[in-house]
Write a protein that holds these residues in place. Structure first.
Motif, PDB file in Angstrom:
ATOM      1  N   GLU A 210       0.820  -1.210   0.000  1.00  0.00           N
ATOM      2  CA  GLU A 210       0.000   0.000   0.000  1.00  0.00           C
ATOM      3  C   GLU A 210       0.853   1.259   0.000  1.00  0.00           C
ATOM      4  OE1 GLU A 210      -3.282   0.189  -0.518  1.00  0.00           O
ATOM      5  OE2 GLU A 210      -3.070  -1.965  -0.851  1.00  0.00           O
ATOM      6  N   ASN A 211       1.977   1.232   0.708  1.00  0.00           N
ATOM      7  CA  ASN A 211       2.887   2.381   0.692  1.00  0.00           C
ATOM      8  C   ASN A 211       3.474   2.597  -0.699  1.00  0.00           C
ATOM      9  OD1 ASN A 211       2.440   2.785   3.409  1.00  0.00           O
ATOM     10  ND2 ASN A 211       4.328   1.793   4.074  1.00  0.00           N
ATOM     11  N   VAL A 212       3.841   1.493  -1.368  1.00  0.00           N
ATOM     12  CA  VAL A 212       4.400   1.604  -2.721  1.00  0.00           C
ATOM     13  C   VAL A 212       3.344   2.139  -3.684  1.00  0.00           C
ATOM     14  CG1 VAL A 212       5.379   0.316  -4.662  1.00  0.00           C
ATOM     15  CG2 VAL A 212       6.113  -0.203  -2.328  1.00  0.00           C
ATOM     16  N   VAL A 213       2.111   1.680  -3.555  1.00  0.00           N
ATOM     17  CA  VAL A 213       1.021   2.166  -4.410  1.00  0.00           C
ATOM     18  C   VAL A 213       0.791   3.660  -4.177  1.00  0.00           C
ATOM     19  CG1 VAL A 213      -1.467   2.028  -4.833  1.00  0.00           C
ATOM     20  CG2 VAL A 213      -0.104  -0.067  -4.671  1.00  0.00           C
ATOM     21  N   ALA A 214       0.881   4.106  -2.930  1.00  0.00           N
ATOM     22  CA  ALA A 214       0.745   5.535  -2.631  1.00  0.00           C
ATOM     23  C   ALA A 214       1.840   6.335  -3.332  1.00  0.00           C
ATOM     24  CB  ALA A 214       0.789   5.776  -1.122  1.00  0.00           C
ATOM     25  N   VAL A 215       3.050   5.792  -3.363  1.00  0.00           N
ATOM     26  CA  VAL A 215       4.157   6.443  -4.074  1.00  0.00           C
ATOM     27  C   VAL A 215       3.859   6.503  -5.574  1.00  0.00           C
ATOM     28  CG1 VAL A 215       6.595   6.218  -4.733  1.00  0.00           C
ATOM     29  CG2 VAL A 215       5.915   5.887  -2.350  1.00  0.00           C
ATOM     30  N   VAL A 216       3.316   5.420  -6.127  1.00  0.00           N
ATOM     31  CA  VAL A 216       2.955   5.403  -7.547  1.00  0.00           C
ATOM     32  C   VAL A 216       1.970   6.531  -7.859  1.00  0.00           C
ATOM     33  CG1 VAL A 216       1.709   4.111  -9.334  1.00  0.00           C
ATOM     34  CG2 VAL A 216       3.423   2.955  -7.926  1.00  0.00           C
ATOM     35  N   HIS A 217       0.963   6.711  -7.030  1.00  0.00           N
ATOM     36  CA  HIS A 217      -0.021   7.770  -7.257  1.00  0.00           C
ATOM     37  C   HIS A 217       0.637   9.144  -7.234  1.00  0.00           C
ATOM     38  CE1 HIS A 217      -3.469   4.990  -5.708  1.00  0.00           C
ATOM     39  NE2 HIS A 217      -3.108   4.721  -6.951  1.00  0.00           N
ATOM     40  N   ASP A 218       1.545   9.359  -6.268  1.00  0.00           N
ATOM     41  CA  ASP A 218       2.234  10.643  -6.197  1.00  0.00           C
ATOM     42  C   ASP A 218       3.141  10.856  -7.413  1.00  0.00           C
ATOM     43  OD1 ASP A 218       1.370  12.158  -4.058  1.00  0.00           O
ATOM     44  OD2 ASP A 218       2.699  11.220  -2.613  1.00  0.00           O
ATOM     45  N   LEU A 219       3.794   9.793  -7.861  1.00  0.00           N
ATOM     46  CA  LEU A 219       4.663   9.911  -9.032  1.00  0.00           C
ATOM     47  C   LEU A 219       3.852  10.207 -10.291  1.00  0.00           C
ATOM     48  CD1 LEU A 219       7.123   7.003  -8.221  1.00  0.00           C
ATOM     49  CD2 LEU A 219       7.800   9.385  -8.607  1.00  0.00           C
ATOM     50  N   GLN A 220       2.699   9.571 -10.438  1.00  0.00           N
ATOM     51  CA  GLN A 220       1.833   9.859 -11.585  1.00  0.00           C
ATOM     52  C   GLN A 220       1.417  11.330 -11.584  1.00  0.00           C
ATOM     53  OE1 GLN A 220      -1.040   6.606 -10.775  1.00  0.00           O
ATOM     54  NE2 GLN A 220      -0.760   6.005 -12.907  1.00  0.00           N
ATOM     55  N   SER A 221       1.121  11.858 -10.403  1.00  0.00           N
ATOM     56  CA  SER A 221       0.715  13.261 -10.307  1.00  0.00           C
ATOM     57  C   SER A 221       1.889  14.207 -10.480  1.00  0.00           C
ATOM     58  CB  SER A 221       0.042  13.509  -8.948  1.00  0.00           C
ATOM     59  OG  SER A 221      -1.186  12.823  -8.870  1.00  0.00           O
ATOM     60  N   LEU A 222       3.084  13.769 -10.108  1.00  0.00           N
ATOM     61  CA  LEU A 222       4.275  14.594 -10.329  1.00  0.00           C
ATOM     62  C   LEU A 222       4.595  14.666 -11.817  1.00  0.00           C
ATOM     63  CD1 LEU A 222       6.480  16.163  -8.711  1.00  0.00           C
ATOM     64  CD2 LEU A 222       7.861  14.071  -8.814  1.00  0.00           C
ATOM     65  N   ILE A 223       4.394  13.563 -12.515  1.00  0.00           N
ATOM     66  CA  ILE A 223       4.683  13.506 -13.949  1.00  0.00           C
ATOM     67  C   ILE A 223       3.633  14.272 -14.755  1.00  0.00           C
ATOM     68  CG2 ILE A 223       4.776  11.917 -15.925  1.00  0.00           C
ATOM     69  CD1 ILE A 223       6.137   9.903 -13.919  1.00  0.00           C
TER      70      ILE A 223
END
Length: 293
Positions: free
Chosen positions: A32-45
């Motif tokens: 779940e922590n890794v998925v949260a990072v994925v969401h933040d990275l998608q929004s950063l990109i």
């Protein structure tokens, strides 16, 4: 059977069969922590597309900085777990989990990923343009960014591939398998994919670990770029095909084998089964002998 007895039996199964991941830096990364990072990275990109927040010129700098800090903090923690797990597995030492070396390396890798974001955005921008140019149904780049599962899968793959090539284990697989579950597109983070990659529709696509894909490649739904054999003895060998530049692979084609090369400019027809190399500029269809342009 009472609850206390049920608890004891379940705890005993944890000890007997494993499968428990308690909180702490010396344990396995948390999905779940890794998925949260994925969401933040998608929004950063692609800021403003993946969340309900309002992003404009007045708050973009603040939102970007906040997101970067959150990614570095969370990703460092999870990479540290992955590194400690690997070290502990190799030497069997519980003390390895207490070293600061893993934290420093994890933080350095997380920061390196943030440094790579402009380059990742360049690649993903080219992927977006390839999808828009290649799909008559796409009205604009924004529609592609906000709604196309192929671009989501490519975006997460490019992030995961960077981590994979920088020695991070487990976490890149969590990332790509998460987006696989969302899109039906399975890209191993170890695959090498060039610029302007176009996935159309996408459902059921499988791209194996040692696949090499060149520039300007277009792949349709149901395509498998796989291995002829899945024995463990081949785990460190090239098992998946090489797809050269400017190749189109139509729906449900299966291309297998580490020595299989699809030559530049070729077209592989739908529902074909390919286990041998195809020369450049070849049209390969099920019902015909391969023909050259």
């Amino acid at each position: 059977m009472g609850i206390d007895e049920q608890v004891e039996r379940i705890l005993a199964s944890y000890e007997a069969y494993g499968g428990i991941n308690c909180a702490g830096a010396d344990n396995f990364p948390n999905r779940e922590n890794v998925v949260a990072v994925v969401h933040d990275l998608q929004s950063l990109i692609n800021p403003g597309y993946k969340t309900a927040e309002t992003v404009d010129e007045s708050n973009l700098r603040y939102v970007t900085g906040q997101r970067i800090n959150r990614i570095i903090a969370m990703l460092t923690k999870e990479i540290q777990k992955a590194l400690v797990y690997e070290v502990s597995k190799k030497d069997g030492s519980g003390d390895a989990a207490k070293t600061s070396h893993c934290f420093g390396l994890a933080e350095k890798t997380a920061i390196a990923l943030i440094d790579e974001i402009p380059e990742l955005r360049r690649l993903i921008h080219l992927d977006t343009q390839a999808i828009f140019a290649g799909d008559p149904a796409a009205r604009n780049d924004e529609e592609v960014i906000v709604s196309y599962p192929g671009l989501d899968a490519i975006t997460v793959y490019r992030v995961a591939h960077f981590l994979h090539t920088n020695g991070v284990t487990v976490i890149p697989r969590i990332m790509t398998e998460y987006i696989h579950g969302r899109t039906g597109i399975d890209i191993h983070p170890g695959a090498t994919i060039g610029e302007r990659f176009f996935i159309d529709h996408g459902t059921g696509i499988v791209i194996g670990e040692t696949t090499i894909i060149g520039n300007n490649v277009k792949v349709y739904q149901g395509v498998t770029l796989g291995a002829l054999s899945v024995t463990k003895a081949l785990m460190n060998k090239k098992r998946h095909p090489t797809i050269e530049d400017d190749v189109t692979i139509y729906a449900n084609a299966t291309i297998l084998g580490g020595e299989t090369v699809i030559g530049r400019g070729s077209t592989i027809g739908g529902n074909t089964w390919v286990t041998a190399s195809v020369p450049p500029n070849t049209h390969y269809y099920n019902q015909h002998t391969p023909t050259h342009e």
